[in-house]
Design a protein around this motif. Sequence first.
Motif, mmCIF file in Angstrom:
data_model
loop_
_atom_site.group_PDB
_atom_site.id
_atom_site.type_symbol
_atom_site.label_atom_id
_atom_site.label_comp_id
_atom_site.label_asym_id
_atom_site.label_seq_id
_atom_site.Cartn_x
_atom_site.Cartn_y
_atom_site.Cartn_z
ATOM 1 N N LYS A 62 0.862 -1.185 0.000
ATOM 2 C CA LYS A 62 0.000 0.000 0.000
ATOM 3 C C LYS A 62 0.896 1.232 0.000
ATOM 4 C CE LYS A 62 -3.920 -2.151 2.226
ATOM 5 N NZ LYS A 62 -5.026 -1.926 3.148
ATOM 6 N N TYR B 114 2.995 -1.064 4.279
ATOM 7 C CA TYR B 114 2.679 0.336 4.010
ATOM 8 C C TYR B 114 3.961 1.048 3.617
ATOM 9 C CZ TYR B 114 -1.934 -0.373 5.976
ATOM 10 O OH TYR B 114 -3.210 -0.811 6.203
ATOM 11 N N VAL C 250 -7.488 8.941 0.131
ATOM 12 C CA VAL C 250 -7.653 8.273 1.419
ATOM 13 C C VAL C 250 -8.273 9.272 2.397
ATOM 14 C CG1 VAL C 250 -6.452 7.095 3.302
ATOM 15 C CG2 VAL C 250 -5.609 6.872 0.961
ATOM 16 N N SER C 251 -9.318 8.839 3.088
ATOM 17 C CA SER C 251 -9.960 9.715 4.071
ATOM 18 C C SER C 251 -9.107 9.811 5.335
ATOM 19 C CB SER C 251 -11.347 9.191 4.430
ATOM 20 O OG SER C 251 -11.227 7.990 5.178
ATOM 21 N N LYS C 252 -9.294 10.897 6.058
ATOM 22 C CA LYS C 252 -8.567 11.080 7.319
ATOM 23 C C LYS C 252 -8.936 9.988 8.315
ATOM 24 C CE LYS C 252 -7.965 16.062 6.847
ATOM 25 N NZ LYS C 252 -8.198 16.079 5.419
ATOM 26 N N GLU C 253 -10.199 9.554 8.312
ATOM 27 C CA GLU C 253 -10.653 8.480 9.209
ATOM 28 C C GLU C 253 -9.915 7.177 8.917
ATOM 29 O OE1 GLU C 253 -12.883 10.341 7.318
ATOM 30 O OE2 GLU C 253 -13.345 11.709 8.950
ATOM 31 N N GLU C 254 -9.738 6.876 7.642
ATOM 32 C CA GLU C 254 -9.033 5.645 7.259
ATOM 33 C C GLU C 254 -7.580 5.677 7.750
ATOM 34 O OE1 GLU C 254 -7.897 2.968 3.333
ATOM 35 O OE2 GLU C 254 -9.202 4.718 3.088
ATOM 36 N N LEU C 255 -6.957 6.838 7.666
ATOM 37 C CA LEU C 255 -5.577 6.966 8.133
ATOM 38 C C LEU C 255 -5.476 6.758 9.630
ATOM 39 C CD1 LEU C 255 -4.354 10.015 6.043
ATOM 40 C CD2 LEU C 255 -3.650 7.631 5.786
ATOM 41 N N THR D 188 -7.345 4.836 11.501
ATOM 42 C CA THR D 188 -7.611 3.443 11.885
ATOM 43 C C THR D 188 -6.536 2.506 11.395
ATOM 44 O OG1 THR D 188 -8.951 3.035 9.900
ATOM 45 C CG2 THR D 188 -10.101 3.803 11.896
ATOM 46 N N ARG D 189 -5.571 2.991 10.692
ATOM 47 C CA ARG D 189 -4.507 2.183 10.125
ATOM 48 C C ARG D 189 -3.624 1.606 11.170
ATOM 49 N NH1 ARG D 189 0.298 4.113 6.403
ATOM 50 N NH2 ARG D 189 1.362 3.773 8.323
#
Length: 106
Positions: free
Chosen positions: A4, A68, A98-103, A105-106
């Motif tokens: 990723k 990553y 990429v949404s801030k939320e996705e970042l 929860t990574r």
Amino acid sequence: MKIKMLISLTSSHEQKENNSIEMVMKTFESTIRPVKGDIIDDPGFDSRFHNGYEVVKVTINYETNECYVSLQPLAMELEEISINDYIDKLVANEWRIVSKEELLTR
């Protein structure tokens, strides 16, 4: 392994107007794992800005079989192309915003 790749994009011009910073990601399967210092090339990259991006950080999660790869951020100062057009070119080549939320929860 699922690779990723992540790039942070910002525009000096547009940042003054709306403080816009976008993260884009491209995911693919590979048996080759990038390492810090590698130069990554991709058809979505515009040669007016980069012929490739340098790998600055690699994080491996063996439990999920994911790697990553953070690439050198792009800060556009001389804009022959707008940041939105550049993002559109990346998206047309299998990158996604990429949404801030996705970042988080990574």
